[in-house]
Structure formats: structure tokens, C-alpha cells
Design a protein around this motif. Structure first.
Motif, PDB file in Angstrom:
ATOM      1  N   GLY A  29      69.184  71.812  91.541  1.00 35.48           N
ATOM      2  CA  GLY A  29      69.341  70.975  92.724  1.00 35.48           C
ATOM      3  C   GLY A  29      68.086  70.835  93.528  1.00 35.48           C
ATOM      4  O   GLY A  29      67.412  71.810  93.834  1.00 35.48           O
ATOM      5  N   GLY A  30      67.749  69.595  93.907  1.00 34.82           N
ATOM      6  CA  GLY A  30      66.593  69.374  94.746  1.00 34.82           C
ATOM      7  C   GLY A  30      65.287  69.718  94.088  1.00 34.82           C
ATOM      8  O   GLY A  30      64.253  69.774  94.742  1.00 34.82           O
ATOM      9  N   GLY A  31      65.277  70.030  92.799  1.00 32.89           N
ATOM     10  CA  GLY A  31      64.042  70.331  92.088  1.00 32.89           C
ATOM     11  C   GLY A  31      63.571  71.758  92.226  1.00 32.89           C
ATOM     12  O   GLY A  31      62.525  72.121  91.692  1.00 32.89           O
ATOM     13  N   ALA A  32      64.315  72.627  92.939  1.00 32.23           N
ATOM     14  CA  ALA A  32      63.875  74.007  93.127  1.00 32.23           C
ATOM     15  C   ALA A  32      64.151  74.835  91.881  1.00 32.23           C
ATOM     16  O   ALA A  32      65.262  74.826  91.352  1.00 32.23           O
ATOM     17  N   PRO A  33      63.172  75.589  91.403  1.00 32.63           N
ATOM     18  CA  PRO A  33      63.393  76.459  90.237  1.00 32.63           C
ATOM     19  C   PRO A  33      64.213  77.692  90.605  1.00 32.63           C
ATOM     20  O   PRO A  33      64.401  78.005  91.774  1.00 32.63           O
ATOM     21  N   GLU A  34      64.715  78.387  89.594  1.00 30.47           N
ATOM     22  CA  GLU A  34      65.556  79.566  89.819  1.00 30.47           C
ATOM     23  C   GLU A  34      64.891  80.581  90.728  1.00 30.47           C
ATOM     24  O   GLU A  34      65.523  81.191  91.583  1.00 30.47           O
ATOM     25  N   GLY A  35      63.597  80.784  90.558  1.00 34.29           N
ATOM     26  CA  GLY A  35      62.878  81.787  91.339  1.00 34.29           C
ATOM     27  C   GLY A  35      62.706  81.427  92.787  1.00 34.29           C
ATOM     28  O   GLY A  35      62.139  82.210  93.556  1.00 34.29           O
ATOM     29  N   CYS A  36      63.186  80.239  93.197  1.00 33.39           N
ATOM     30  CA  CYS A  36      63.039  79.801  94.582  1.00 33.39           C
ATOM     31  C   CYS A  36      64.378  79.534  95.252  1.00 33.39           C
ATOM     32  O   CYS A  36      64.427  78.896  96.303  1.00 33.39           O
ATOM     33  N   ILE A  37      65.477  80.001  94.641  1.00 30.54           N
ATOM     34  CA  ILE A  37      66.802  79.808  95.229  1.00 30.54           C
ATOM     35  C   ILE A  37      67.238  81.118  95.861  1.00 30.54           C
ATOM     36  O   ILE A  37      67.526  82.100  95.172  1.00 30.54           O
ATOM     37  N   PRO A  38      67.263  81.221  97.198  1.00 32.66           N
ATOM     38  CA  PRO A  38      67.488  82.501  97.877  1.00 32.66           C
ATOM     39  C   PRO A  38      68.758  83.220  97.453  1.00 32.66           C
ATOM     40  O   PRO A  38      68.766  84.449  97.336  1.00 32.66           O
ATOM     41  N   SER A  39      69.855  82.481  97.219  1.00 34.21           N
ATOM     42  CA  SER A  39      71.120  83.137  96.882  1.00 34.21           C
ATOM     43  C   SER A  39      71.081  83.816  95.522  1.00 34.21           C
ATOM     44  O   SER A  39      71.967  84.616  95.199  1.00 34.21           O
ATOM     45  N   LYS A  40      70.062  83.537  94.724  1.00 38.12           N
ATOM     46  CA  LYS A  40      69.941  84.138  93.400  1.00 38.12           C
ATOM     47  C   LYS A  40      68.838  85.190  93.351  1.00 38.12           C
ATOM     48  O   LYS A  40      68.493  85.678  92.278  1.00 38.12           O
ATOM     49  N   LEU A  41      68.281  85.522  94.508  1.00 40.41           N
ATOM     50  CA  LEU A  41      67.182  86.495  94.563  1.00 40.41           C
ATOM     51  C   LEU A  41      67.631  87.759  95.276  1.00 40.41           C
ATOM     52  O   LEU A  41      68.483  87.728  96.162  1.00 40.41           O
ATOM     53  N   THR A  42      67.036  88.863  94.899  1.00 34.76           N
ATOM     54  CA  THR A  42      67.285  90.117  95.599  1.00 34.76           C
ATOM     55  C   THR A  42      66.323  90.330  96.742  1.00 34.76           C
ATOM     56  O   THR A  42      66.511  91.200  97.586  1.00 34.76           O
ATOM     57  N   SER A  43      65.278  89.519  96.784  1.00 34.63           N
ATOM     58  CA  SER A  43      64.299  89.578  97.862  1.00 34.63           C
ATOM     59  C   SER A  43      64.089  88.158  98.372  1.00 34.63           C
ATOM     60  O   SER A  43      64.746  87.222  97.932  1.00 34.63           O
ATOM     61  N   ALA A  44      63.159  87.999  99.281  1.00 36.49           N
ATOM     62  CA  ALA A  44      62.913  86.674  99.846  1.00 36.49           C
ATOM     63  C   ALA A  44      62.169  85.780  98.862  1.00 36.49           C
ATOM     64  O   ALA A  44      61.440  86.252  97.979  1.00 36.49           O
ATOM     65  N   ALA A  45      62.331  84.487  99.022  1.00 33.48           N
ATOM     66  CA  ALA A  45      61.564  83.528  98.233  1.00 33.48           C
ATOM     67  C   ALA A  45      60.091  83.603  98.633  1.00 33.48           C
ATOM     68  O   ALA A  45      59.747  83.935  99.781  1.00 33.48           O
TER      69      ALA A  45
END
Length: 526
Positions: free
Chosen positions: A54-70
Motif C-alpha cells: 500500500g502506498g508504495g511503502a516496503p515491508e521494512g517501513c510499515i510500523p505495524s510490522k516492525l518491532t522497532s521504529a521505522a
């Protein structure tokens, strides 16, 4: 101070040298530069594993899928405690959503917003992602399940609008809250998607109340001025023809007109007085005929009471009531517009009164025993002017949580709640018609001849029509034109109360109340 982004070919040359390790490996010497490039994570999205969302954001930049901040390289960070002159990083966030969106759109990356309240309306271009629900006091980590980024303009405005263009917009963990509308007929819309593809995830869309519709303008309360009276007839033997000719005649009172805008009412001319008989009065326009003065006065078979007086004109027809508003209203890229009631019709003028009959003279009625004409009749009074109409009441404003206009929208685990629709405005009050003019008096007889007859009074002007009531405003969780909105997960929809239709003018005398609005979880528009 902000750094100026470098051109695409410069950034691509850097990416080509580090593609094998990815942008996250640029911590030695290049990480600070990558922060101001066209965001390496986005340039590398689509290569390697993970892909985007969505919106062109890669997996590593989606906050809900990260354990730390983007990372700072993922996009522009925004906090109400920031500064719009800042770098847009976690350490130096910008202050407004409008600035963050503008920079992210220019650089082709995403917006990262603190779980705070932003008192501004936001316009999101297609292809952009906004990630809310971030704890900026704790390292910008995602807390979207418990706290949202609130977009609340605080005044009448669409809180969040997604505009048409290439690519899909993605909005996560945002609470869009539209304020109650205040201007007459204003609507409260939380989110409007205008011809774009958009995905909203874990969002709250809360609309305020629509405003009541404007009241229809009343016609003047003062009754139109009474029409002028008819002209009087002439007395017998007036302007005597000294020859005593048997065809001597006295004209009746002349017609009188009453101009009512584009309409006209005319009182009928009075009947002439003659030596051998009296003439009949003329009709008004339109009106009734005054009976002719005929027969021998001595015979007692003629009198004004027996039909010589001009008949009064009929009252004018009332104006048609204004049509009450009905239907759904219209949904467009500007929002919602309801239907107003229609104005009433203009009252018609009253009929002019008929002219009075003239009287018979005689062979020796005038001084000196000379023959003369009898008295002439008075003219009829013109009819009164019709009343002006009341204007239609305005539509009540809508309360809409999500409006999609030719868009393609998906909701995932969202909460939509509409407020109440505004009441339709009342139709304007009518103006009563004016009184008709009095008939002109008949001339006086002499030497035993009878008096001539009066003209008839003009009719009353018709009342104007009352204005129609306005349409009540709808309360809709989802309003769409085109493709229906797709719902996934635990999305809930709640509508409020629809606005009542506005009453017709003059205490709804014509029973032309506007239709009530509709209250629905989902409503399609043509």
C-alpha cells in the motif's frame, strides 16, 4: 535547515553500489546521506524479498510490522511539537500534516505521524501512505492498536480527503474526526475519497452533525396597497348640449388600471347617460357587466338595485404552493448537496369590477325645460394585486463518515460512525393579496331623472404561494457513488438520526413539508 534532495540519477548511482547489502547497510558513511536522498528503501522496494504494502511503502517501513521504529529513510516524520522547517526525521519532525504530505509526495515516500491530535484538514494524494499511531515519546514505535493519530480540523471541513491520481493510497491507524457543521445546510464528512484507490486500516471515521437548512425567505408581511378606486360618473345635464338634441350623451367614468408587475387589472367603464336611455356599464378585465339603464323612469322597472350597479370582480387565484423537497440529494467530489424546497407562485390580481349603468334623461329635465342626457355610471374599481410568494427552505446538511465518489475503497478493521443529519429549512411565508379598488359613484340625476349607478368593486388579489420545505439531511456511515466500499475484518458501521424535512411556509398551510433524510449504514447515490 532542510537539505535539498539530490536528483534521481545521483541516488540511483548510490543504490547500484549497495544493492547487494540493501540501504540498511549504509550505516557507514552513507546513512546520513541516504536520509536526504529519494529514500533508498523505496528505491530498493520491489527488489529482494518482502515487497511492499500500500502506498508504495516496503515491508521494512510499515510500523505495524516492525518491532522497532521505522528508519528516517522511510519517509517524513511529523509531530505537533515539531517544526515545519525541520528535516522531517524522528529527531527533527515537521509540525503539520500538510507539510509532511507535501514533502512525502515530492520525494515518493511515506508520512509517519505521532499518536497526537492535529487540528488541520489533510488532503492525501493517490499513491501516498500515512502511518499513524506512533509513540513519538518512546522512540516512534507503533502503538496504533491503542492510540491513533487524530485528524480533527475543529471547524467545518472534510477532515481527510484522498484525491484522484496514480497508485493506491494507504492510511493506517488514523482517527479522522469531522466537526459539527455550522453554516446553514453544511455537512460533516470525516473522509472523502475522490476517484482514487484507497485502503484504510484500523482507522476511525467519525462525522459530526449536519447543520439545519436555511429558512426560506418570507414574502413581505405588508399587504399590497389597495387598488385605486373607479372614476365617478357625470351628473345629468352636465356639459349640456344647448341645442337639446335627442342624441345628447354623457360618458361614463373612465376605466382605471392597476399595474401589478407584469399583470394588469382594469375596472370596466361606466355606462353613458343619454336622453332616451342609459347605457350599460362595460366589463372589467376580466370582470362582470353592469346592467344597462333602460326603460321609463316613471315605470319603476329599473333601478341600481335591480342590476344597474356594476358587479364586483372575482378574487384573483392564489399562487401555487412551492414544491416540497424530496430525493437523496447529490454526492460529488465537493461533498454532499441536498435538495431545497421550491418557491411558491405569485398570486394573480383580482378581477376588475364592472362599470355602473347610466341613467335615462328626458325631454325637459334640464333647467329651462330643455332636453338632456341622464347621469352616467361610475367605472368599476380595478382588482387588487396578488401577493408575493415565499421562497423554498434549504436542505439540511449530511453527516457522513465515509464518502466515496467513483473511488475504489477497502476498509480493514475500521470503525465508522455518523452523527445526525440537519433538519430541512422551513419554506418562506406568503404575502396576502391586496384589496380591490372601490367602484366609482354614479352621477346625480336632475329634474326627476334618476341617479346613475356605481361601478363594482375590484376583486381581492390572490395570496402568494407558500415556499416548500427543504429536504432533511441524511446520516450515513458510508455514502458511495460508483463502486461499493469493500469491508474486511472487524469493520463496524453506525448511522445516527436523519434530519426531519422542513415545514412548508405560513405554518405549512399547503402541507408541503420536505421529505425527511435517510439514516443508513450504506447508501448508494446515482
Amino acid at each position: 535547515m532542510k537539505k535539498t534532495p539530490v536528483t534521481w540519477f545521483m541516488c540511483l548511482s548510490v543504490v547500484g553500489s549497495v544493492a547487494a547489502s540493501g540501504c540498511d547497510a549504509l550505516s557507514i558513511g552513507l546513512a546520513s546521506d541516504c536520509e536526504y536522498l529519494l529514500t533508498c528503501p523505496h528505491l530498493l522496494s520491489g527488489s529482494g524479498s518482502g515487497g511492499g504494502d500500500g502506498g508504495g511503502a516496503p515491508e521494512g517501513c510499515i510500523p505495524s510490522k516492525l518491532t522497532s521504529a521505522a528508519e528516517d529513510t522511510c519517509g517524513i516524520f511529523v509531530s505537533v511539537s515539531g517544526n515545519d522547517e525541520g528535516a522531517g526525521t524522528k529527531a527533527e519532525p515537521v509540525r503539520t500534516l500538510s507539510e509532511a504530505i507535501a514533502r512525502a509526495a515530492e520525494q515518493g515516500n511515506s508520512v509517519y505521524a505521532c499518536a497526537e491530535e492535529f487540528d488541520e484538514a489533510a488532503e492525501v494524494p493517490a499513491g501516498l501512505a500515512i502511518f499513524g499511531g506512533l509513540d513519538c515519546a518512546n522512540g516512534w514505535r507503533w502503538i496504533g492498536e491503542t492510540a491513533k493519530t487524530v485528524v480533527a480540523p475543529g471547524e467545518e471541513a472534510i477532515a481527510l480527503k484522498v484525491t484522484r491520481g496514480e497508485g493506491a493510497a494507504r492510511i493506517e491507524d488514523v482517527s479522522a474526526r469531522a466537526a459539527d457543521a455550522r453554516s446553514p445546510g453544511g455537512s460533516s464528512i470525516a473522509v472523502l475519497v475522490d476517484g482514487a484507490e484507497a485502503e484504510l486500516v484500523r482507522c476511525e471515521l467519525i462525522a459530526g452533525n449536519g447543520a439545519d437548512g436555511a429558512e426560506g425567505e418570507d414574502a413581505p408581511s405588508e399587504v399590497p396597497t389597495q387598488a385605486p378606486p373607479g372614476n365617478a360618473g357625470m351628473d345629468a345635464c352636465s356639459d349640456l348640449d344647448t341645442s337639446g338634441a335627442p342624441d345628447a350623451a354623457l360618458p361614463g367614468g373612465a376605466q382605471v388600471e392597476n399595474a401589478c408587475g407584469g399583470a394588469l387589472s382594469i375596472g370596466g367603464e361606466g355606462g353613458a347617460g343619454r336622453v332616451n336611455n342609459g347605457g350599460g356599464g362595460q366589463v372589467g378585465e376580466p370582470g362582470a357587466l353592469g346592467a344597462a339603464g333602460s326603460g321609463e323612469p316613471a315605470a319603476g322597472d329599473w333601478s341600481c338595485a335591480a342590476g344597474g350597479t356594476g358587479q364586483g370582480g372575482d378574487n384573483g387565484p392564489a399562487g401555487e404552493p412551492g414544491l416540497a423537497a424530496s430525493g437523496l440529494g447529490m454526492l460529488s467530489s465537493s461533498g454532499y448537496v441536498g435538495a431545497s424546497g421550491k418557491a411558491g407562485g405569485m398570486g394573480k390580481p383580482g378581477q376588475g369590477g364592472g362599470g355602473g349603468g347610466g341613467a335615462k334623461g328626458g325631454a325637459s329635465i334640464c333647467p329651462g325645460g330643455i332636453a338632456g342626457a341622464g347621469a352616467s355610471g361610475g367605472s368599476g374599481g380595478p382588482g387588487g394585486c396578488g401577493g408575493l410568494p415565499g421562497q423554498g427552505g434549504g436542505a439540511g446538511g449530511a453527516s457522513i463518515a465515509l464518502a466515496s465518489v467513483e473511488g475504489k475503497v477497502t476498509l480493514k478493521d475500521c470503525v465508522l460512525k455518523a452523527g445526525n443529519g440537519g433538519k430541512g429549512g422551513a419554506g418562506g411565508d406568503l404575502q396576502p393579496g391586496g384589496a380591490g379598488g372601490l367602484g366609482g359613484v354614479g352621477g346625480m340625476g336632475v329634474g326627476g331623472s334618476k341617479n346613475a349607478c356605481a361601478g363594482g368593486q375590484g376583486g381581492q388579489g390572490g395570496n402568494g404561494g407558500p415556499g416548500g420545505g427543504g429536504l432533511g439531511g441524511p446520516s450515513l456511515a458510508i455514502a458511495y457513488r460508483g463502486e461499493a466500499v469493500r469491508q474486511e475484518g472487524q469493520t463496524t458501521l453506525t448511522a445516527g438520526t436523519a434530519g426531519a424535512g422542513g415545514p412548508g411556509g405560513s405554518s405549512n398551510v399547503a402541507e408541503n413539508t420536505g421529505a425527511a433524510g435517510v439514516a443508513e449504514e450504506e447508501q448508494a447515490f446515482p
